[in-house]
Design a protein around this motif. Sequence first.
Motif, PDB file in Angstrom:
ATOM      1  N   SER A   7       0.843  -1.188   0.000  1.00 32.31           N
ATOM      2  CA  SER A   7       0.000   0.000   0.000  1.00 32.31           C
ATOM      3  C   SER A   7       0.882   1.244   0.000  1.00 32.31           C
ATOM      4  N   ASP A   8       0.289   2.355  -0.401  1.00 31.70           N
ATOM      5  CA  ASP A   8       0.959   3.650  -0.289  1.00 31.70           C
ATOM      6  C   ASP A   8       2.406   3.625  -0.811  1.00 31.70           C
ATOM      7  N   HIS A  10       3.320   5.497  -3.277  1.00 28.97           N
ATOM      8  CA  HIS A  10       3.586   6.933  -3.438  1.00 28.97           C
ATOM      9  C   HIS A  10       4.740   7.250  -4.397  1.00 28.97           C
ATOM     10  N   ASP A  34      -3.005   4.605  -3.370  1.00 29.53           N
ATOM     11  CA  ASP A  34      -1.946   5.622  -3.334  1.00 29.53           C
ATOM     12  C   ASP A  34      -0.651   5.096  -3.961  1.00 29.53           C
ATOM     13  N   GLY A  59      -6.629   5.401  -4.197  1.00 31.12           N
ATOM     14  CA  GLY A  59      -6.466   6.113  -2.939  1.00 31.12           C
ATOM     15  C   GLY A  59      -6.699   7.596  -3.146  1.00 31.12           C
ATOM     16  N   HIS A  61      -4.633  10.056  -2.956  1.00 29.59           N
ATOM     17  CA  HIS A  61      -3.604  10.709  -3.774  1.00 29.59           C
ATOM     18  C   HIS A  61      -3.718  10.328  -5.254  1.00 29.59           C
ATOM     19  N   HIS A 113      -8.859   1.414   0.424  1.00 29.22           N
ATOM     20  CA  HIS A 113      -7.653   2.195   0.717  1.00 29.22           C
ATOM     21  C   HIS A 113      -7.670   2.737   2.149  1.00 29.22           C
ATOM     22  N   GLY A 145      -5.046   0.653   3.898  1.00 32.31           N
ATOM     23  CA  GLY A 145      -3.776   1.369   3.935  1.00 32.31           C
ATOM     24  C   GLY A 145      -4.023   2.742   4.537  1.00 32.31           C
ATOM     25  N   HIS A 146      -3.515   3.771   3.863  1.00 31.51           N
ATOM     26  CA  HIS A 146      -3.853   5.176   4.130  1.00 31.51           C
ATOM     27  C   HIS A 146      -3.120   5.826   5.301  1.00 31.51           C
ATOM     28  N   HIS A 148      -0.317   4.700   6.644  1.00 29.29           N
ATOM     29  CA  HIS A 148       1.119   4.432   6.497  1.00 29.29           C
ATOM     30  C   HIS A 148       1.706   3.797   7.762  1.00 29.29           C
ATOM     31  N   SER A 186       3.256   1.265   4.775  1.00 32.39           N
ATOM     32  CA  SER A 186       3.519   1.931   3.497  1.00 32.39           C
ATOM     33  C   SER A 186       4.858   1.504   2.900  1.00 32.39           C
TER      34      SER A 186
END
Length: 242
Positions: A7-8, A10, A34, A59, A61, A113, A145-146, A148, A186
């Motif tokens: 997840s995440d 980024h 994300d 997500g 983002h 998410h 997730g989300h 982190h 994350s």
Amino acid sequence: MRYLIISDVHANLTALETVLADAAEFDEIWCLGDLVGYGPNPNECVERIREFDHISLAGNHDWAALGRLDLSSFNADARTASMWTQTALSPEAREYLRSLPTHVEKDGFCMAHASPREPIWEYILDSNQAYANLEYFSASTCLVGHTHIPIVFEVDEQRRRCETRIPPFPDPLTLGSHRMIINPGSVGQPRDGDPRASYATLDSDTMTWEFHRVTYPVEITQERMRARGLPRRLVERLELGR
Ligand code: ZN
């Protein structure tokens, strides 16, 4: 089946590549949203994950990068990074992100998410919030997730509450006997004070879950962020894990 749960990310390709190499053998990736935002390689992260059998969620983002969110809800650095991501995204990456669902139920697992109640927005930070979300999914286990932050919320049916458990754990977690909400942490921007990339593996035959941390070359991601003019605070937080 063996799943890699991430997840995440980024847009942190260096962290993603390190996790893919560290996880070694898996059948499918479940990515909890994300994939882009904050980091320097949004297109490359989208391209890389598409090489695998996978499920990928939208997500906040990802939506921001598509212009689907009002950026006034973001802090100044997140807004700057999101505006850069909007301009950097390829048409293919944009189309891919646009196609992502906000939540999925598969093989007895719920995925969202942020939370089952608010898939894009809610931060599940404590056991009360986790408990309040139980009525919003029917599966035994929900993956989010989300925040982190790697964490497990395990339901205690008799006491009508969730217990909070924070990894590392000495043994793999066995799923299925109690309902749980689990966050793998994350990959690309950990916020629990540990800068190593966080991810998990799930074996659906044995119903076991394991958390993992792996060191990646943070300085490569930081250098790329500087080269793209991304905010200094976002560059620095990667080495702090905050
Ligand atoms: Zn995120």
